[in-house]
Design a protein around this motif. Structure first.
Motif, PDB file in Angstrom:
ATOM      1  N   TRP A 372       0.861  -1.189   0.000  1.00 19.19           N
ATOM      2  CA  TRP A 372       0.000   0.000   0.000  1.00 19.19           C
ATOM      3  C   TRP A 372       0.893   1.234   0.000  1.00 19.19           C
ATOM      4  O   TRP A 372       2.019   1.197   0.514  1.00 19.19           O
ATOM      5  N   SER A 373       0.378   2.295  -0.608  1.00 25.42           N
ATOM      6  CA  SER A 373       1.217   3.495  -0.674  1.00 25.42           C
ATOM      7  C   SER A 373       0.795   4.534   0.368  1.00 25.42           C
ATOM      8  O   SER A 373       1.624   5.286   0.872  1.00 25.42           O
ATOM      9  N   GLN A 381      -7.831   3.726  13.828  1.00 27.83           N
ATOM     10  CA  GLN A 381      -9.049   2.960  13.547  1.00 27.83           C
ATOM     11  C   GLN A 381      -8.745   1.927  12.477  1.00 27.83           C
ATOM     12  O   GLN A 381      -8.107   2.267  11.466  1.00 27.83           O
ATOM     13  N   PHE A 382      -9.253   0.720  12.650  1.00 25.92           N
ATOM     14  CA  PHE A 382      -8.959  -0.340  11.689  1.00 25.92           C
ATOM     15  C   PHE A 382      -9.447   0.031  10.290  1.00 25.92           C
ATOM     16  O   PHE A 382      -8.752  -0.179   9.306  1.00 25.92           O
ATOM     17  N   ASP A 383     -10.649   0.619  10.209  1.00 23.35           N
ATOM     18  CA  ASP A 383     -11.167   0.891   8.863  1.00 23.35           C
ATOM     19  C   ASP A 383     -10.519   2.102   8.194  1.00 23.35           C
ATOM     20  O   ASP A 383     -10.795   2.383   7.027  1.00 23.35           O
ATOM     21  N   GLN A 384      -9.628   2.807   8.928  1.00 27.24           N
ATOM     22  CA  GLN A 384      -8.845   3.878   8.269  1.00 27.24           C
ATOM     23  C   GLN A 384      -7.668   3.294   7.487  1.00 27.24           C
ATOM     24  O   GLN A 384      -7.061   3.971   6.665  1.00 27.24           O
ATOM     25  N   LEU A 385      -7.323   2.053   7.775  1.00 27.22           N
ATOM     26  CA  LEU A 385      -6.167   1.442   7.105  1.00 27.22           C
ATOM     27  C   LEU A 385      -6.467   1.255   5.622  1.00 27.22           C
ATOM     28  O   LEU A 385      -7.612   0.940   5.258  1.00 27.22           O
ATOM     29  N   PRO A 386      -5.461   1.402   4.748  1.00 23.41           N
ATOM     30  CA  PRO A 386      -5.683   1.112   3.330  1.00 23.41           C
ATOM     31  C   PRO A 386      -6.164  -0.339   3.171  1.00 23.41           C
ATOM     32  O   PRO A 386      -5.787  -1.206   3.975  1.00 23.41           O
ATOM     33  N   ALA A 387      -6.984  -0.576   2.143  1.00 21.23           N
ATOM     34  CA  ALA A 387      -7.558  -1.918   1.956  1.00 21.23           C
ATOM     35  C   ALA A 387      -6.455  -2.975   1.865  1.00 21.23           C
ATOM     36  O   ALA A 387      -6.577  -4.080   2.418  1.00 21.23           O
ATOM     37  N   ALA A 388      -5.339  -2.637   1.209  1.00 17.34           N
ATOM     38  CA  ALA A 388      -4.253  -3.624   1.058  1.00 17.34           C
ATOM     39  C   ALA A 388      -3.631  -3.968   2.422  1.00 17.34           C
ATOM     40  O   ALA A 388      -3.223  -5.110   2.649  1.00 17.34           O
ATOM     41  N   ARG A 390      -5.270  -3.909   5.265  1.00 14.28           N
ATOM     42  CA  ARG A 390      -6.258  -4.772   5.955  1.00 14.28           C
ATOM     43  C   ARG A 390      -6.168  -6.195   5.407  1.00 14.28           C
ATOM     44  O   ARG A 390      -6.253  -7.165   6.164  1.00 14.28           O
ATOM     45  N   ASN A 391      -5.968  -6.306   4.105  1.00 14.25           N
ATOM     46  CA  ASN A 391      -5.841  -7.645   3.500  1.00 14.25           C
ATOM     47  C   ASN A 391      -4.587  -8.357   3.985  1.00 14.25           C
ATOM     48  O   ASN A 391      -4.589  -9.563   4.205  1.00 14.25           O
ATOM     49  N   TYR A 392      -3.511  -7.574   4.116  1.00 19.18           N
ATOM     50  CA  TYR A 392      -2.252  -8.159   4.605  1.00 19.18           C
ATOM     51  C   TYR A 392      -2.468  -8.709   6.027  1.00 19.18           C
ATOM     52  O   TYR A 392      -2.057  -9.834   6.338  1.00 19.18           O
ATOM     53  N   ILE A 393      -3.138  -7.931   6.854  1.00 18.71           N
ATOM     54  CA  ILE A 393      -3.384  -8.364   8.238  1.00 18.71           C
ATOM     55  C   ILE A 393      -4.272  -9.613   8.249  1.00 18.71           C
ATOM     56  O   ILE A 393      -4.037 -10.567   9.005  1.00 18.71           O
ATOM     57  N   LYS A 394      -5.267  -9.617   7.374  1.00 21.56           N
ATOM     58  CA  LYS A 394      -6.176 -10.765   7.297  1.00 21.56           C
ATOM     59  C   LYS A 394      -5.413 -12.042   6.935  1.00 21.56           C
ATOM     60  O   LYS A 394      -5.601 -13.101   7.552  1.00 21.56           O
ATOM     61  N   LYS A 395      -4.521 -11.904   5.979  1.00 20.54           N
ATOM     62  CA  LYS A 395      -3.722 -13.066   5.551  1.00 20.54           C
ATOM     63  C   LYS A 395      -2.801 -13.520   6.690  1.00 20.54           C
ATOM     64  O   LYS A 395      -2.663 -14.710   6.981  1.00 20.54           O
ATOM     65  N   ALA A 404      -5.473 -10.527  15.091  1.00 19.70           N
ATOM     66  CA  ALA A 404      -4.689  -9.363  15.535  1.00 19.70           C
ATOM     67  C   ALA A 404      -5.604  -8.469  16.372  1.00 19.70           C
ATOM     68  O   ALA A 404      -6.414  -7.714  15.840  1.00 19.70           O
ATOM     69  N   SER A 405      -5.490  -8.565  17.683  1.00 17.40           N
ATOM     70  CA  SER A 405      -6.371  -7.819  18.599  1.00 17.40           C
ATOM     71  C   SER A 405      -5.934  -6.372  18.742  1.00 17.40           C
ATOM     72  O   SER A 405      -6.742  -5.489  19.012  1.00 17.40           O
ATOM     73  N   ILE A 406      -4.631  -6.167  18.612  1.00 20.21           N
ATOM     74  CA  ILE A 406      -4.060  -4.820  18.752  1.00 20.21           C
ATOM     75  C   ILE A 406      -3.121  -4.620  17.561  1.00 20.21           C
ATOM     76  O   ILE A 406      -2.378  -5.531  17.199  1.00 20.21           O
TER      77      ILE A 406
END
Ligand code: IMP
Length: 424
Positions: A372-373, A381-388, A390-395, A404-406
């Motif tokens: 992500w750039s 906030q979690f939803d402020q993170l770039p989508a990529a 969030r996807n990286y964290i999900k993987k 990932a709680s924190i």
């Protein structure tokens, strides 16, 4: 609920920041293993504190900081740290309590650490040279000197004499004099006296009174003497078992367990590291992440996130959640690799091997994720993170088998995304 916060990689995961962040929810923060080989860095309002032996909860007024019997205590290092905290305006009086059963690190332990490393030559461990290993060797060898021994000056004199004599026999041409060692110890003993407690009684009483306790691990699961990459490990149980033996509390008292992991992997010292990166990408992670040892200043080896290793740490510790740190260090990368398994001898391994020789032969199998750039630094906030991101964290969660709680997005206390109230 009580909470253990421990390293799920090779140390330096950012435990100091996470412990400091969570301390406001606890009455007591206790260290259960290791010594001043740890270097827990905490930033508060731009000021940097490095805690080595004293629990990272010390920066919160009113919180009691306990050093358990599983810790090895170098009195000189302890008081240097106390004095530094005082100089920086931190009120420590009456807040640091030390187990009467903790073993002491004395000057000859430091010499023996250096000697042992020199004798190993190319097979050296790459220790922190703080005397940690030799102090634990004396403990297991039943010749160690404990904090409670400081009260009996006759017995103490005999023990110091015996240990210094034994050391002189080990180190060629050594003529270390036991008397200055004893004199210095007696001076430290005087200062330590008001801090000494039966920590098992203290912690169990506190729990009975409804107080909650945070257990702070040092080093990491892969440096654990039993479960780490032996012999390239530290000399204590950095994983969850150390909490019970290192404090004198029952397993049921532990509550929840959080494993701290970096969004990539680092290691200091020698030993195999399957996802290690050499060349440009390794340097990029080291420089952006300021990956230099907090205690020794050594450059850390850097590599991609190793899902096999964290999955293993999750099993050993029964992790309830991850505290993911340094996500912002990955900002701006085009793609990011995650190791999902190893290849060894034509086979795919999904479990972390016990044999360090086999681990050294393992080739990581990567899944490549888009980077992500947009900067993540300081996001809360979690939803402020770039989508990529969030996807990286999900993987990463999927590969590690833990949520990932924190998520930490910067060095300051508040640069953090809290997804689960892990202290409740
Ligand atoms: P020792 O604990 O000084 O005996 O060092 C043994 C191994 O553990 C070496 O590889 C050290 O670099 C590593 N180590 C010890 N403490 C830490 C730490 O706090 N963070 C990272 N590595 C550590």
């Amino acid at each position: 609920m009580n909470l253990a916060v421990l390293g799920a990689q090779w140390g330096d995961e950012g435990k100091g920041k996470i412990v400091d962040l969570l301390t406001s929810h606890f009455s007591i923060v206790s260290r259960y293993q290791g010594g001043h080989n740890a270097g827990h860095t905490v930033y508060v309002n731009g000021a940097k504190f490095i805690l080595r032996l004293i629990p990272s909860g010390i920066l919160h007024a009113g919180v009691t900081c306990v050093i358990g019997n599983g810790v090895v205590v170098d009195p000189q290092a302890l008081f240097a740290e106390v004095d530094e905290l005082k100089k920086n305006g931190i009120d420590v009086d009456g807040r640091i309590l030390i187990s009467d059963k903790a073993h002491l690190i004395l000057p000859y332990h430091r010499d023996l650490d250096l000697l042992s490393e020199a004798r190993r030559g190319e097979r050296k461990i790459g220790t922190t040279s703080r005397g940690i290993g030799p102090a634990y060797e004396d403990k297991i060898g039943r010749r160690g000197i404990r904090v409670c021994d400081l009260a009996d000056s006759k017995g103490l004199e005999q023990n110091v004499r015996d240990n210094v004599t034994a050391r002189n026999r080990l180190v060629q041409d050594s003529t270390m004099d036991w008397k200055p060692v004893l004199d210095q110890l007696l001076t430290h003993a005087e200062r330590m006296r008001p801090m000494i407690r039966d920590v098992s009684v203290l912690v169990n009483d506190a729990m009975r009174a409804g107080k909650s306790i945070l257990f702070e691990g040092a080093q990491g699961t892969l440096l654990d003497i039993d479960h780490g990459t032996y012999p390239y490990v530290t000399s204590s149980n950095a994983s969850i078992g150390g909490v019970c033996t290192g404090l004198g509390i029952p397993p049921k008292a532990i509550g929840r367990v959080i494993g701290v992991v970096k969004a990539y992997t680092t290691r200091v010292g020698e030993g195999p590291f399957p996802t290690e990166l050499f060349g440009e990408m390794g340097n990029r992670l080291r420089e952006t992440g300021s990956e230099y040892g907090a205690v020794t200043g050594r450059p850390r080896r850097c590599g991609w996130y190793d899902g096999v290793a964290v999955r293993y740490a999750a099993r050993i510790n029964g992790l309830d959640g991850l505290a993911l740190t340094k996500l912002d260090v990955l900002d701006g990368l085009e793609s990011i690799d995650i190791c999902t398994s190893y290849r060894s001898g034509g086979r795919t391994l999904t479990d972390f091997p016990s044999d360090v020789g086999q681990l050294a032969q393992c080739e990581p199998v990567y899944e490549s994720m888009p980077g992500w750039s947009a900067p993540t630094k300081g996001l809360r906030q979690f939803d402020q993170l770039p989508a990529a991101a969030r996807n990286y964290i999900k993987k990463l969660e999927e590969v590690s088998g833990v949520r990932a709680s924190i998520i930490s997005t910067g060095s300051e206390r508040d640069d953090t995304i809290i997804r689960d109230e892990v202290w409740r």
